[in-house]
Motif scaffolding. Sequence first.
Motif, PDB file in Angstrom:
ATOM      1  N   ARG A 187       2.833   1.827  14.059  1.00  0.00           N
ATOM      2  CA  ARG A 187       2.329   1.759  12.725  1.00  0.00           C
ATOM      3  C   ARG A 187       2.678   3.332  12.317  1.00  0.00           C
ATOM      4  O   ARG A 187       3.156   3.388  11.168  1.00  0.00           O
ATOM      5  CB  ARG A 187       1.079   1.521  12.700  1.00  0.00           C
ATOM      6  CG  ARG A 187       0.450   1.461  11.349  1.00  0.00           C
ATOM      7  CD  ARG A 187      -0.980   1.219  11.383  1.00  0.00           C
ATOM      8  NE  ARG A 187      -1.471  -0.352  11.360  1.00  0.00           N
ATOM      9  CZ  ARG A 187      -2.458  -0.707  10.762  1.00  0.00           C
ATOM     10  NH1 ARG A 187      -3.480   0.057  10.318  1.00  0.00           N
ATOM     11  NH2 ARG A 187      -2.719  -2.037  10.768  1.00  0.00           N
ATOM     12  N   VAL A 188       2.133   4.125  13.136  1.00  0.00           N
ATOM     13  CA  VAL A 188       2.447   5.659  12.867  1.00  0.00           C
ATOM     14  C   VAL A 188       3.901   5.839  12.427  1.00  0.00           C
ATOM     15  O   VAL A 188       4.298   6.497  11.299  1.00  0.00           O
ATOM     16  CB  VAL A 188       2.016   6.702  13.689  1.00  0.00           C
ATOM     17  CG1 VAL A 188       2.571   8.128  13.577  1.00  0.00           C
ATOM     18  CG2 VAL A 188       0.638   6.736  13.946  1.00  0.00           C
ATOM     19  N   ALA A 189       4.898   5.495  13.459  1.00  0.00           N
ATOM     20  CA  ALA A 189       6.287   5.480  13.025  1.00  0.00           C
ATOM     21  C   ALA A 189       6.767   4.955  11.883  1.00  0.00           C
ATOM     22  O   ALA A 189       7.524   5.537  11.223  1.00  0.00           O
ATOM     23  CB  ALA A 189       7.086   5.188  14.328  1.00  0.00           C
ATOM     24  N   LYS A 190       6.353   3.617  11.764  1.00  0.00           N
ATOM     25  CA  LYS A 190       7.092   2.885  10.492  1.00  0.00           C
ATOM     26  C   LYS A 190       6.613   3.484   9.208  1.00  0.00           C
ATOM     27  O   LYS A 190       7.241   3.543   8.322  1.00  0.00           O
ATOM     28  CB  LYS A 190       6.469   1.349  10.849  1.00  0.00           C
ATOM     29  CG  LYS A 190       6.935   0.413   9.657  1.00  0.00           C
ATOM     30  CD  LYS A 190       6.390  -1.053   9.750  1.00  0.00           C
ATOM     31  CE  LYS A 190       7.250  -2.030   8.973  1.00  0.00           C
ATOM     32  NZ  LYS A 190       6.468  -3.263   8.962  1.00  0.00           N
ATOM     33  N   SER A 214       9.080   5.280   6.544  1.00  0.00           N
ATOM     34  CA  SER A 214       9.392   4.599   5.232  1.00  0.00           C
ATOM     35  C   SER A 214       9.123   5.418   4.080  1.00  0.00           C
ATOM     36  O   SER A 214       9.549   5.249   3.012  1.00  0.00           O
ATOM     37  CB  SER A 214       8.263   3.338   5.146  1.00  0.00           C
ATOM     38  OG  SER A 214       6.882   3.971   5.114  1.00  0.00           O
ATOM     39  N   LEU A 215       8.030   6.468   4.218  1.00  0.00           N
ATOM     40  CA  LEU A 215       7.715   7.576   3.087  1.00  0.00           C
ATOM     41  C   LEU A 215       8.153   8.796   3.405  1.00  0.00           C
ATOM     42  O   LEU A 215       7.876   9.885   2.776  1.00  0.00           O
ATOM     43  CB  LEU A 215       6.165   7.479   2.954  1.00  0.00           C
ATOM     44  CG  LEU A 215       5.706   6.254   2.598  1.00  0.00           C
ATOM     45  CD1 LEU A 215       4.253   5.959   2.343  1.00  0.00           C
ATOM     46  CD2 LEU A 215       6.435   5.653   1.028  1.00  0.00           C
ATOM     47  N   GLU A 216       9.150   8.906   4.440  1.00  0.00           N
ATOM     48  CA  GLU A 216       9.870  10.145   4.613  1.00  0.00           C
ATOM     49  C   GLU A 216       8.813  11.193   4.947  1.00  0.00           C
ATOM     50  O   GLU A 216       8.893  12.341   4.482  1.00  0.00           O
ATOM     51  CB  GLU A 216      10.617  10.520   3.550  1.00  0.00           C
ATOM     52  CG  GLU A 216      11.817   9.659   3.241  1.00  0.00           C
ATOM     53  CD  GLU A 216      12.758  10.198   2.121  1.00  0.00           C
ATOM     54  OE1 GLU A 216      12.330  10.653   1.293  1.00  0.00           O
ATOM     55  OE2 GLU A 216      13.833   9.392   1.933  1.00  0.00           O
ATOM     56  N   VAL A 217       7.847  10.942   5.725  1.00  0.00           N
ATOM     57  CA  VAL A 217       6.724  11.993   6.320  1.00  0.00           C
ATOM     58  C   VAL A 217       6.963  12.218   7.756  1.00  0.00           C
ATOM     59  O   VAL A 217       7.495  11.200   8.479  1.00  0.00           O
ATOM     60  CB  VAL A 217       5.373  11.341   5.975  1.00  0.00           C
ATOM     61  CG1 VAL A 217       4.296  12.358   6.852  1.00  0.00           C
ATOM     62  CG2 VAL A 217       5.202  11.216   4.702  1.00  0.00           C
ATOM     63  N   ALA A 238       0.778  -1.426  -0.197  1.00  0.00           N
ATOM     64  CA  ALA A 238      -0.029   0.065  -0.061  1.00  0.00           C
ATOM     65  C   ALA A 238       0.790   1.317   0.072  1.00  0.00           C
ATOM     66  O   ALA A 238       0.554   2.224  -0.694  1.00  0.00           O
ATOM     67  CB  ALA A 238      -0.869   0.094   1.237  1.00  0.00           C
ATOM     68  N   ALA A 239       1.986   1.453   0.635  1.00  0.00           N
ATOM     69  CA  ALA A 239       2.726   2.439   0.834  1.00  0.00           C
ATOM     70  C   ALA A 239       3.433   2.740  -0.471  1.00  0.00           C
ATOM     71  O   ALA A 239       3.503   3.769  -0.885  1.00  0.00           O
ATOM     72  CB  ALA A 239       3.799   2.163   1.937  1.00  0.00           C
ATOM     73  N   GLY A 240       3.878   1.454  -1.172  1.00  0.00           N
ATOM     74  CA  GLY A 240       4.517   1.920  -2.549  1.00  0.00           C
ATOM     75  C   GLY A 240       3.515   2.166  -3.436  1.00  0.00           C
ATOM     76  O   GLY A 240       4.050   2.983  -4.145  1.00  0.00           O
TER      77      GLY A 240
END
Length: 303
Positions: A254-257, A261-264, A132-134
């Motif tokens: 989950r928030v941190a990961k 991973s998406l540099e947010v 999903a992130a990708g």
Amino acid sequence: MATAPIEPPQRLVSSLSGDPDSPAQQWLRTLPTLVQQRLDAWELTLERVHAPGGRGSLLALVRQQDGTPAALKFPVPGRRSAHEAAALEIWDGWGAVRLLRSDEESGALLLERLQSAVSLRSLPEAKALLEAAGTVRRLWVAPGTDHPFETLAGRAEEAAEALRTAGALTRSAGPLVEEAQELGRTLPAGSDERFLLHGAFRQGKVLAGERAPWLAIGPDPVVGERAYDLAALVLDRFEDVMAGSGAAAAVRRRVAKLADSLEVDRERLRHWTLYRAVDAGVREAAVGDRRRGELLLEFAAWL
């Protein structure tokens, strides 16, 4: 070309206003005619209406004149659904379903056929979040000048009234509602990001495709910062997270990961997630699903 009567799925029918004079019911009555008109105009052969389908549109599986499979979609009319085609045109198949044709008058969209029965929800949670992130990362592009999309500031302002009237429904969540109101006022102005966002991103809106493994569908496009889209992913399948042991810590992980991973920015993602959880919880309670509404508010409290 099809001549048999076209029956809207019951899930769509039951989700619309019961008022026979409402715009939704008027649209529903004309829907079989609209579908047949598009089948004729675009020389499509109807295979079947997809069921149970969704609550926001009718989807018909069709074949084009050359035999290529496609999907004919009729979103429930509304200001946001009118911009779905514009977003799909910008993405042009990059990370999202490809728009083949559209008709402004009827709102019809002819889309490439995806595997409607296979979404990211079919994967284990860790793999689903990774995919999903990708996928969502690909959608974050510049909206272009003079774009038709609403902004996060406008969307938050529109939602403010629902939060203001939430007190009677969720008295115990008063402090959370107040915090969400404040975040709705301040978050949009706190970032200069102006990306085109999916707006309603979740695992169930990413389907398996042929030209790409996973493609997003059903955007509710809005322009703003990436953390808003990512917040919906934090909330996705929240019931599963809450049912596990150490749920509060799992939520924060989950928030941190996802942020890393998406540099947010982690804190902005946490704030947008809290805002979206409260907003969704209030809306669920308002339409009668108090249990789901309370769970969303509890999720927000853990943030």
